[in-house]
Design a protein around this motif. Structure first.
Motif, mmCIF file in Angstrom:
data_model
loop_
_atom_site.group_PDB
_atom_site.id
_atom_site.type_symbol
_atom_site.label_atom_id
_atom_site.label_comp_id
_atom_site.label_asym_id
_atom_site.label_seq_id
_atom_site.Cartn_x
_atom_site.Cartn_y
_atom_site.Cartn_z
ATOM 1 N N GLU A 58 0.839 -1.211 0.000
ATOM 2 C CA GLU A 58 0.000 0.000 0.000
ATOM 3 C C GLU A 58 0.868 1.254 0.000
ATOM 4 O O GLU A 58 0.628 2.192 -0.771
ATOM 5 N N ALA A 59 1.878 1.242 0.866
ATOM 6 C CA ALA A 59 2.763 2.403 0.967
ATOM 7 C C ALA A 59 3.538 2.610 -0.338
ATOM 8 O O ALA A 59 3.727 3.740 -0.799
ATOM 9 N N LEU A 60 3.952 1.505 -0.942
ATOM 10 C CA LEU A 60 4.720 1.589 -2.187
ATOM 11 C C LEU A 60 3.846 2.140 -3.323
ATOM 12 O O LEU A 60 4.294 2.946 -4.144
ATOM 13 N N THR A 61 2.581 1.717 -3.354
ATOM 14 C CA THR A 61 1.656 2.213 -4.376
ATOM 15 C C THR A 61 1.389 3.701 -4.166
ATOM 16 O O THR A 61 1.372 4.485 -5.122
ATOM 17 N N GLU A 62 1.223 4.090 -2.920
ATOM 18 C CA GLU A 62 0.989 5.499 -2.592
ATOM 19 C C GLU A 62 2.214 6.326 -3.004
ATOM 20 O O GLU A 62 2.078 7.419 -3.568
ATOM 21 N N LEU A 63 3.378 5.769 -2.745
ATOM 22 C CA LEU A 63 4.614 6.466 -3.137
ATOM 23 C C LEU A 63 4.651 6.639 -4.658
ATOM 24 O O LEU A 63 4.981 7.714 -5.160
ATOM 25 N N ALA A 64 4.286 5.580 -5.374
ATOM 26 C CA ALA A 64 4.296 5.650 -6.849
ATOM 27 C C ALA A 64 3.345 6.747 -7.345
ATOM 28 O O ALA A 64 3.668 7.485 -8.276
ATOM 29 N N ARG A 65 2.198 6.870 -6.689
ATOM 30 C CA ARG A 65 1.222 7.900 -7.082
ATOM 31 C C ARG A 65 1.796 9.298 -6.923
ATOM 32 O O ARG A 65 1.435 10.202 -7.656
ATOM 33 N N GLY A 109 -0.601 -2.425 -7.519
ATOM 34 C CA GLY A 109 -0.897 -0.992 -7.675
ATOM 35 C C GLY A 109 0.226 -0.267 -8.401
ATOM 36 O O GLY A 109 -0.018 0.631 -9.210
ATOM 37 N N VAL A 110 1.461 -0.671 -8.115
ATOM 38 C CA VAL A 110 2.620 -0.064 -8.786
ATOM 39 C C VAL A 110 2.599 -0.453 -10.255
ATOM 40 O O VAL A 110 2.763 0.380 -11.144
ATOM 41 N N ARG A 111 2.360 -1.741 -10.507
ATOM 42 C CA ARG A 111 2.377 -2.203 -11.902
ATOM 43 C C ARG A 111 1.332 -1.475 -12.730
ATOM 44 O O ARG A 111 1.598 -1.082 -13.856
ATOM 45 N N SER A 112 0.124 -1.266 -12.174
ATOM 46 C CA SER A 112 -0.891 -0.658 -13.029
ATOM 47 C C SER A 112 -0.532 0.797 -13.343
ATOM 48 O O SER A 112 -0.800 1.264 -14.458
ATOM 49 N N LEU A 113 0.123 1.499 -12.411
ATOM 50 C CA LEU A 113 0.573 2.863 -12.721
ATOM 51 C C LEU A 113 1.669 2.837 -13.788
ATOM 52 O O LEU A 113 1.638 3.608 -14.748
ATOM 53 N N MET A 114 2.618 1.931 -13.616
ATOM 54 C CA MET A 114 3.731 1.826 -14.577
ATOM 55 C C MET A 114 3.202 1.505 -15.977
ATOM 56 O O MET A 114 3.644 2.082 -16.973
ATOM 57 N N LYS A 185 11.581 -15.073 -9.376
ATOM 58 C CA LYS A 185 10.611 -14.033 -9.005
ATOM 59 C C LYS A 185 9.918 -13.477 -10.253
ATOM 60 O O LYS A 185 8.711 -13.218 -10.253
ATOM 61 N N ASP A 186 10.678 -13.285 -11.328
ATOM 62 C CA ASP A 186 10.095 -12.746 -12.567
ATOM 63 C C ASP A 186 9.073 -13.709 -13.171
ATOM 64 O O ASP A 186 8.016 -13.300 -13.636
ATOM 65 N N PHE A 187 9.404 -15.000 -13.154
ATOM 66 C CA PHE A 187 8.509 -15.986 -13.777
ATOM 67 C C PHE A 187 7.264 -16.261 -12.930
ATOM 68 O O PHE A 187 6.225 -16.614 -13.458
ATOM 69 N N ASN A 188 7.405 -16.082 -11.615
ATOM 70 C CA ASN A 188 6.347 -16.575 -10.725
ATOM 71 C C ASN A 188 5.454 -15.531 -10.079
ATOM 72 O O ASN A 188 4.564 -15.892 -9.322
ATOM 73 N N ARG A 189 5.670 -14.229 -10.348
ATOM 74 C CA ARG A 189 4.796 -13.277 -9.651
ATOM 75 C C ARG A 189 3.383 -13.335 -10.233
ATOM 76 O O ARG A 189 3.187 -13.711 -11.401
ATOM 77 N N ALA A 190 2.414 -12.924 -9.387
ATOM 78 C CA ALA A 190 1.005 -13.050 -9.796
ATOM 79 C C ALA A 190 0.627 -12.066 -10.899
ATOM 80 O O ALA A 190 -0.164 -12.385 -11.783
ATOM 81 N N VAL A 191 1.182 -10.856 -10.844
ATOM 82 C CA VAL A 191 0.844 -9.862 -11.882
ATOM 83 C C VAL A 191 2.038 -9.584 -12.776
ATOM 84 O O VAL A 191 3.161 -9.432 -12.310
#
Ligand code: DC
Length: 223
Positions: A58-65, A109-114, A185-191
């Motif tokens: 949450e904090a990381l997404t807020e930071l990205a915003r 949340g970070v990915r969707s902004l990126m 980590k790259d192959f297995n993340r959910a998003v």
């Protein structure tokens, strides 16, 4: 030769030579190179500077915003990443940033902004874009999609030589372990996990030079 609006995606694992190949390809075509990994790295750098808990999504997404990640065109045509206006193209290459970027990369949340920022850049100009999800998520309609791969030992060797050339101290065993961990980590993340788009062409760069790989891709492109 001026080209009409064109998006070429290069996805693949770390150290497969994507960024060098993407940069050289963009130069040959006279279009921009979009380094999407640099965007995740820049946000990570900011979070590290702020001593944030990187696992707090949450904090990381807020930071990205609240963050402006952009690119500045250099005299040689390359694009340097800027973080709130500051050129951070060197700082984002440290081992600390490299080994911590998976937090931002797995945060939805970070990915969707990126993804939105990347699409805006790709709409405004022709790009060769490199990342993990460019052909599968960000530019699903791209005219050309490539999946750039190379043998793991070759990828480790390339990263090793790159870091040594940049004057960094590197432990080869540690580097190999870090790269395998990043692959997982790259192959297995959910998003936005790393995978080959069904309509992407695989380019194996094992044993090829950068120019050799670019030649191979250029033969597959019709402008
Ligand atoms: O390509 P790179 O090594 O600069 O990427 C840095 C990190 O960002 C790596 O952990 C994978 C991640 N990344 C991502 O998840 N999606 C992208 N489009 C680009 C990079």
């Amino acid at each position: 030769m001026p080209v009409k609006h064109l998006v070429i995606t290069l996805d693949g694992p770390a150290g497969a030579g994507k960024s060098t190949v993407a940069k050289a390809l963009a130069k040959r075509l006279g279009i921009s190179y979009l380094d999407t990994g640099a965007m995740y790295r820049a946000l990570t750098l900011k979070a590290l500077r702020l001593n944030m808990d990187l696992s707090d999504e949450e904090a990381l997404t807020e930071l990205a915003r609240r963050t402006r990640i952009d690119f500045k065109e250099m005299p040689d045509g390359s694009l340097n990443v800027t973080l709130d206006g500051e050129d951070v193209s060197m700082e984002i290459r440290t081992i600390e940033v490299t080994n911590n970027t998976h937090y931002a990369a797995k945060t939805p949340g970070v990915r969707s902004l990126m993804v939105a920022w990347q699409r805006a850049i790709g709409l405004a100009r022709s790009v060769v874009t490199d990342g993990r999800d460019q052909g599968t998520v960000v530019f699903t309609d791209a005219r050309y999609k490539f999946y750039v791969d190379a043998d793991v030992e070759e990828r480790v060797g390339r990263r090793y030589r790159e870091l040594i050339a940049a004057g960094k101290q590197v432990d080869l065993e540690q580097l190999r372990a870090d790269m395998k961990d990043r692959d997982q980590k790259d192959f297995n993340r959910a998003v936005g996990p790393l995978k080959k788009a069904p309509d992407a062409v695989t380019v194996d760069s094992t044993g090829l030079t950068v120019e050799g790989t670019v030649d191979k891709i250029m033969r597959l492109i019709q402008l």
